[in-house]
Structure formats: C-alpha cells, structure tokens
Design a protein around this motif. Structure first.
Motif, short mmCIF file in Angstrom:
data_model
loop_
_atom_site.label_atom_id
_atom_site.label_comp_id
_atom_site.label_asym_id
_atom_site.label_seq_id
_atom_site.Cartn_x
_atom_site.Cartn_y
_atom_site.Cartn_z
N ASN A 78 -24.85 -36.64 -9.88
CA ASN A 78 -24.51 -35.25 -9.40
C ASN A 78 -24.95 -34.37 -10.56
O ASN A 78 -25.02 -34.48 -11.62
CB ASN A 78 -22.89 -35.09 -9.55
CG ASN A 78 -22.34 -35.79 -8.22
OD1 ASN A 78 -22.79 -35.92 -7.21
ND2 ASN A 78 -21.00 -35.80 -8.50
N TYR A 133 -21.98 -25.77 -14.36
CA TYR A 133 -20.85 -25.54 -15.53
C TYR A 133 -20.55 -24.07 -15.65
O TYR A 133 -21.59 -23.38 -16.14
CB TYR A 133 -21.16 -26.62 -16.64
CG TYR A 133 -21.34 -27.90 -16.48
CD1 TYR A 133 -20.18 -28.88 -16.56
CD2 TYR A 133 -22.51 -28.57 -16.15
CE1 TYR A 133 -20.41 -30.19 -16.43
CE2 TYR A 133 -22.83 -29.88 -15.70
CZ TYR A 133 -21.60 -30.49 -15.82
OH TYR A 133 -21.67 -31.82 -15.56
N CYS A 154 -24.73 -30.42 -11.62
CA CYS A 154 -23.57 -29.32 -11.46
C CYS A 154 -23.89 -28.15 -12.09
O CYS A 154 -24.79 -27.90 -13.06
CB CYS A 154 -22.29 -29.81 -12.22
SG CYS A 154 -21.83 -31.43 -11.60
N ARG A 182 -16.40 -26.76 -13.60
CA ARG A 182 -17.73 -27.42 -13.10
C ARG A 182 -17.59 -27.56 -11.60
O ARG A 182 -16.65 -27.46 -10.78
CB ARG A 182 -17.61 -28.89 -13.41
CG ARG A 182 -18.68 -29.87 -13.02
CD ARG A 182 -18.36 -31.15 -13.72
NE ARG A 182 -17.79 -31.99 -12.55
CZ ARG A 182 -18.23 -33.19 -12.08
NH1 ARG A 182 -19.28 -33.55 -12.76
NH2 ARG A 182 -17.68 -34.03 -11.02
N GLN A 183 -19.13 -27.24 -10.93
CA GLN A 183 -19.15 -27.35 -9.39
C GLN A 183 -20.44 -28.11 -9.17
O GLN A 183 -21.41 -27.82 -9.75
CB GLN A 183 -19.13 -25.85 -8.88
CG GLN A 183 -17.90 -25.27 -9.03
CD GLN A 183 -18.12 -23.78 -8.78
OE1 GLN A 183 -18.83 -23.02 -9.69
NE2 GLN A 183 -17.64 -23.04 -7.76
N VAL A 184 -20.22 -29.09 -8.20
CA VAL A 184 -21.47 -29.95 -7.81
C VAL A 184 -22.61 -28.91 -7.04
O VAL A 184 -21.94 -28.35 -6.28
CB VAL A 184 -21.25 -30.98 -7.10
CG1 VAL A 184 -22.20 -31.95 -6.77
CG2 VAL A 184 -20.33 -31.96 -7.92
#
Ligand code: B12
Ligand code: SF4
Length: 458
Positions: free
Chosen positions: A89, A93, A91, A74-76
């Motif tokens: 947030n 995924y 994200c 996962r990255q915001v």
C-alpha cells in the motif's frame, strides 16, 4: 512594516512512515528568526497526529508512545505509476486534504507561505501542499526549501509550482526574499557559523509538543560515500554545550517538555568538546529529561565514561551507525568505524546498564553491488557483540560520492525520478540482493536463529 508568514509542514507519501521523533526543525528555526525580524508567524502541520478535526472526522487517534514517537493518521492512496512494481500500500500520512483546505481558509491574509521538504522521494506531499495553497491563497508567493529542495534543486524548480526554491540553509535566503518581494529590511541576521545566536525554533506553534528536537551541530567531520551531510552543511559547526543546556532547560521548565531528540549528524564527535560538558551541565541543573537519538551516533567515541554519562543522563533511545562488518566496505565507504570498535563500545554500554535490545545498530543494506551474505554476516556480528541489528535500507542521494555507482547499478531511472530514491524500493537491488532476500532477512530479524547464525540460514 512586518509581514504575515505561514509555515507549512507537508504530508508524507510513502509505503511506510512512522513518527520517529519527526519535526520540521529547520522550518521552525526560520519561524524563530522571522519573529526576531518583527514578522508574524503561523503554522500548519499536515502531519499533526493530534489534529482535532481529524479526530472528529475519523473518531480514532493514531497510537502514540509515551516517549513522543508514534503513528500518524494515514489514508491509502493511488500509487504513482513508477512505484506500481512494489506490491505494498502507498499512503498519504497526515491530515485529510479537506481539513488542510479548511485550515488554510483561516489564513487568507498571509503575505508569504513557506513550505519545507524532507526526503527527496516525499516530494508528492510537497507538490500537493503547494497546489492547494495556490488555489486557496491566490497571489500569495510560495517559497520552498529543505532537503528535497536542496538535493533535487532543478527538479523542484521545474516541477514543484513554488515561486521561489531555496537550496541550502534558509536563514539569510528567506530574509533576502522578503527584502526582494516586499522591500522588508533585514533587522536581525546572526553570523551563519554562530548557531547560538539564532533564536530558538518556534516550537510554541506546535499543538502540544510531546517531544522537541535539538541540534548541537551542523555537518560532520567524516565523508561517507553514501551520505549527503557535507552537501547540506559544508562546514562542521557547533554550539556551546552550555547554550544547549540552556535551551533544554527552557523547553523543560517553561513548556513541560520531558522528551528530546537529537538531530545531529555527529553528536558524539570529540566528546570532550561537546557531549560530555553538555551532560555534566544537565546534571548540575538537576534536569530530569529523556533523550532519544534516532539518527545514527558515532561508535568510535564511546568509552566507559561516556557510556555511563549517557545512561545516567536518561538517554533512552540510542542508535549507532555501523553499516557493515565487511572491512573492505568499511574502508571504501569512509572508514568511520571498525569491528573491534563496535565490540568495545557495546561492552562499555552494557557495563553502564544498557540491555542488548537498547543498543540499536544500523546496518546499511542495498548499497550498489552488495551481497545478501554481507548483510547476513553483519547481522551475525552485531548479535555476537550483544547488540540489536536494525536494517537501514540505502537511499541513493544525488551529489554523494556513491551516486554515479548507484545510477549505474540501479534497475530504475534514479537520475530522472526522485521517487526511485525511496528506501523501501531498494533501488540498487541486484540478482543476489533481491527484494525477496531482503524480506527474508527482515523476517528472520524478528525471530533470530539459534546457533546457526544468519549467514547459514540465507
Ligand atoms: C534527523 C534526520 C532524520 C530523523 C528524522 C527527522 C526529520 N525531521 O526528518 C530520522 C532519524 C527519523 C531520519 C530517518 C531517515 N532518514 Co534522515 N536525516 C536526518 C538529518 C540528520 C536531518 C537534520 C535536520 O533536520 N537538520 C536540522 C535543520 C536545522 O536543517 P534543515 O532541515 O536542513 O533546515 C535548513 C534548510 O534545509 C532550510 N530549510 C528547511 N526548510 C525550509 C523551508 C523554506 C521555505 C526555506 C526557505 C528554507 C528551508 O533552512 C533550514 C535552516 O537553515 C538529515 C541529514 C542532514 N544533515 O540534514 C538526514 C537525511 C535527511 N535522512 C536521510 C535518510 C536516508 C533517512 C532514512 C531513509 C534512513 C533509513 N534508511 O532508514 C530514514 C527515513 C525515514 C522514514 N522513512 O520515515 C537522508 C536523505 C535521503 C533522501 N533521499 O532524501 C539524509 C540527507 C541523510 C543522508 N543519508 O545523507 N532522518
Ligand atoms: S559519519 Fe554519519 S553523518 Fe558523518 S558522513 Fe558518515 S554517515 Fe554521514
């Protein structure tokens, strides 16, 4: 001449996403059919929680559960403007876009790319995949299908960037597209109603499948006003129970798979015709597997015999669609279940060996005009029956019976913007059932009250 076809499962962009036995079953079914038509099929899974390049880059694998569910990478990322209202947030995924680009580099000779789609409000991941494919494989036609493409067809045609957008079942349509673009003859196409004649989904393309989804039927005999089942599958069609047992045996014996999830809308409907013979069949063949039903099951069909069969056959995750204890709402939304049916079903399930926390009961929350007290009462009722309430936030879906009511009730422009269908947004919230009221209910569910009950505490 056979063609080389690349299948892509796109990223999810959302406030929350958990791999609750999620796999692109429809896309992999098409993979099996394309092979049966002599085409070569490859696969990139943007959600792959076991991606080696991701592990090398970030050093930490997402936490997975032994039953085949777990977290994604996962990255915001930046929120789309219209979702800024939700202070959480947002994200992406799945794998890093650069890793996806690298993977695409290995597939420069592809003739056709197939991209699937799931929730309507997950389209940003679909669009990003299509954009990157177009840059990396210029001139290769891209076909988009799946739930978003079907439920928001015009939106997908106007904005996705795909060369072809397919609405509904893909089997016949993808072979027709191959014929139109490349003059490829259709070599094998079973009758649309005969699910047993379809080749098995191409699960061998997955990176170590830790679980496999199974479908025994398409569609549903009910017509609940909030549900899109009948839009996606107009007829209720079924497989032969023993052909389903054959498939489970195949993945278990040849690929070592132990965990299976059922994706049916109506797995338990008319139990004598499907689920009971299926479970007897599994027992006869001595298959020792675990089964999970993250999609809501029908409570009405649960009796003493079926409860025992489910428990003894290894059904570990059982979730039921109850939605509300309000009789008027039950009737006006489709009448699929009544309170006494829940009470009785839970007694049977408990007698069979299930503990209260094993019996998950979905409660729909945030439908147009709904009051907080209705959800609180429903929670109290489920707890009083000895089961576990699980809140399922309403996601409005175009074309459903409830859609126009949702459009009128929503403070958001859900007709124009599918991002507003996001269940986390509670798009039909109102002054009484506000986002804060929902958060309070959710928090209380984590530590249920003593004697007072939920309704008192709200
Ligand atoms: C199983 C399921 C789940 C599983 C997840 C599985 C998955 N992979 O998505 C679980 C239980 C986790 C789940 C959860 C939810 N779900 Co759900 N789910 C389903 C269900 C039953 C999917 C069935 C399925 O996979 N069918 C099997 C395959 C064979 O069919 P298919 O994928 O459609 O594929 C065919 C075609 O679409 C096409 N096709 C597919 N891809 C491609 C690609 C190309 C190129 C082509 C040509 C064709 C093509 O061809 C395929 C073969 O014919 C659908 C309802 C339904 N009947 O479809 C709801 C559905 C998608 N879910 C829905 C909802 C609301 C939810 C939840 C929000 C519920 C909640 N409130 O919690 C959550 C959200 C999850 C999250 N945030 O993480 C809604 C959609 C909402 C929306 N706005 O999009 C649906 C439509 C149900 C409904 N209420 O009407 N879900
Ligand atoms: S019973 Fe379930 S799958 Fe069938 S129409 Fe109602 S909500 Fe949809």
């Amino acid at each position: 001449m056979s063609k080389s076809v690349l299948l892509v499962n796109p990223w999810i962009y959302d406030f929350a996403a958990y791999d609750f036995w999620l796999k692109p079953l429809g896309l992999l079914y098409l993979g099996g059919l394309l092979r049966a038509n002599h085409h070569t099929v490859s696969y990139i899974d943007c959600l792959n929680p076991r991606s080696l390049p991701m592990l090398e880059k970030f050093g930490k694998a997402p936490k997975r559960h032994a039953y085949g569910h777990g977290r994604f990478f996962r990255q915001v990322v930046d929120k789309p403007k219209c979702l800024e209202i939700l202070p959480r947030n947002y994200c992406r995924y799945g794998i890093d876009p650069d890793i996806f680009r690298d993977e695409l580099g290995r597939y420069s000779g592809m003739d056709l790319v197939l991209v699937t789609s799931m929730m309507t409000y997950w389209y940003p991941g679909v669009f990003e995949v299509i954009k990157i494919v177009k840059e990396a494989l210029p001139g290769t036609p891209v076909v988009l299908g799946g739930k978003y493409a079907s439920l928001c067809y015009e939106h997908a045609q106007a904005h996705s960037g795909a060369d072809w957008v397919v609405n509904g079942r893909g089997e016949m349509q993808i072979l027709e597209i191959l014929k139109t673009i490349f003059g490829e003859p259709i070599r094998f196409l079973p009758d649309d109603d005969d699910l047993d004649a379809l080749p098995y989904p191409a699960f061998d393309l997955l990176d170590q499948p830790d679980q496999i989804p199974i479908i025994t039927s398409l569609g549903c005999p009910y017509r609940c006003s909030y549900c899109a089942s009948h839009l996606l599958h107009r007829k209720f069609i079924r497989r032969h129970p023993l052909r389903v047992v054959d498939e489970i045996e195949h993945w278990h014996r040849n690929f070592g798979v132990i965990d299976f999830s059922f994706y049916d809308d109506a797995l338990l409907a008319e139990p004598d015709l499907l689920i009971k013979p299926l479970l007897h069949g599994l027992k006869k063949r001595g298959l020792n597997c675990r089964f999970h039903c993250p999609n809501g099951l029908h409570l009405r069909d649960i009796d003493e015999e079926l409860s025992r069969l489910l428990f003894d056959s290894g059904f570990k995750t059982i979730r039921f669609g109850f939605e509300t204890s309000d009789f008027r709402l039950q009737k006006s939304t489709g009448g699929k279940v009544e309170n006494e049916e829940l009470r009785l079903a839970v007694i049977h399930l408990r007698n069979a060996g299930y503990a209260p926390e094993d019996i998950g009961i979905y409660l729909l929350c945030g439908i147009p005009g709904q009051k907080t007290a209705d959800v609180a009462r429903s929670i109290d009722f489920v707890l009083s029956c000895g089961a576990k309430p699980i809140l399922a936030e309403y996601s409005p879906i175009p074309g459903t019976k409830m859609w126009e009511e949702a459009v009128a009730a929503s403070p958001f422009d859900i007709r124009r913007e599918p991002l507003y269908h996001n269940n986390s947004l509670l798009s039909c919230r109102n002054d009484d059932f506000s986002y804060e009221a929902y958060r309070r209910l959710k928090a209380k569910l984590k530590s249920p009250p003593g004697n007072g009950g939920f309704e008192d505490g709200i």
